[in-house]
Design an enzyme around this catalytic site. Sequence first.
Site, PDB file in Angstrom:
ATOM      1  N   ASP A 174      49.288 -74.492 -74.563  1.00 34.37           N
ATOM      2  CA  ASP A 174      49.311 -74.955 -73.177  1.00 34.37           C
ATOM      3  C   ASP A 174      50.721 -75.310 -72.731  1.00 34.37           C
ATOM      4  OD1 ASP A 174      48.572 -76.018 -70.698  1.00 34.37           O
ATOM      5  OD2 ASP A 174      48.294 -78.012 -71.558  1.00 34.37           O
ATOM      6  N   ASP A 191      51.608 -72.487 -66.016  1.00 41.77           N
ATOM      7  CA  ASP A 191      50.682 -73.257 -66.842  1.00 41.77           C
ATOM      8  C   ASP A 191      49.657 -72.339 -67.508  1.00 41.77           C
ATOM      9  OD1 ASP A 191      48.991 -75.085 -67.986  1.00 41.77           O
ATOM     10  OD2 ASP A 191      48.469 -76.115 -66.132  1.00 41.77           O
TER      11      ASP A 191
END
Length: 396
Positions: free
Chosen positions: A81, A272
Amino acid sequence: MGLLSFIWISILMLLCNGENNEGAVKISLKRIKTSLVNVQRNVTLFKTGENRIVLKNLGDVIYYAEIGIGTPTQNFPVMFDTGSADLWVRSKDWPDRTEAEHKLPKYNSTESSSYSENGEPAEIIYAGCAIEGFLSTDDVTVGHMIVNKQDFIEATGEVEEKTYFQFTVYDGVVGLAFQECSVRNTVPVWYNMINQHLVHQEVFSLWLKYYNEQDEEGGAIVFGGIDNAHFRGAHTYVPIIEEYYWEFKMNEILIGGQGTGHCVDGCSVMIDSGESYLIGPSSIIENINIALGADEVANVDCSRVPLMPTVSFTIGERVFSLSTRDYILVHGIGEIATCATKFRIIHDDDDYHNDDLWILGGVFMRPYHTVFDFGNRRIGFAEAVQEPIWDSSIKH
């Protein structure tokens, strides 16, 4: 996971060879001003064989791979992430609320000879969910690399009886944002790869493939470099404007090649990999959806999808376009199919330090290979190599 959208829950429930360059580790996945911008062609090749972790692409929603913690290694499926900085996995103290949770492995410090106690409490708040636990220290294995004495969070449960992680197929998160984003200012895994000289270049790159149930590999993350097999042409690089998220400036947004007037003076954007949608300020997202013919909850008439225009974002001196393959979500087939755009708004309760921040998730990262150049504090995008174009027409 800078952003884990709650709409994911319903989806989750449904559901090259080259010259070897030591120090580059490939983990295979089973998902400003123009004067400051430069375009560069990358020529470094990396061997794609040895350091591969098979990672799954769950319906273009979640991309996850397996890492190991401890001695001997305890293995965990985790999400990589770029929207957070901490490493966490479920502790043996995490409650089993569902059969899915019961099947997931849990870290047991008593079974690791390399474990060191810390015990400091920690909590991570994501969009719509949060976990709590405490810090521990142990060796972490990523590919063939062993990161020694890595601090991480042993998660003991969700905060305030949240239920998001009851339904996930992964067991934790490897955060790849800047250390300033860490909830306890712990040194991220990526930093320790550099500090412990496990990579020769301070670069990692992400290639997220479109979902294909016949394909066991959903993309790749390469620590220490790039793989030329993952992209075409040159990368366009722009500087990072704040060392927190991987945040940069983008300029005008276009629909069907026509300027909208939005972001002409620059908008702050983060990339992201933990977010499946493209998210932005409500007023602009609503205008985009209206221009696309979507209703107030982003639904569109499936019969119109083949006729819908591209939506483009200006980054550096280059325009990056998204087609309906990228920004339309289709549920069902034939007459029962429903369609919606993947453009969503930032909600008031989302935990971001900038309410005007844009988040480019998988919607953008699938068509564009992304290079995270930590050493030069910049980020680069190039056309990703992908399978043949998805047929966006909806059969009735």
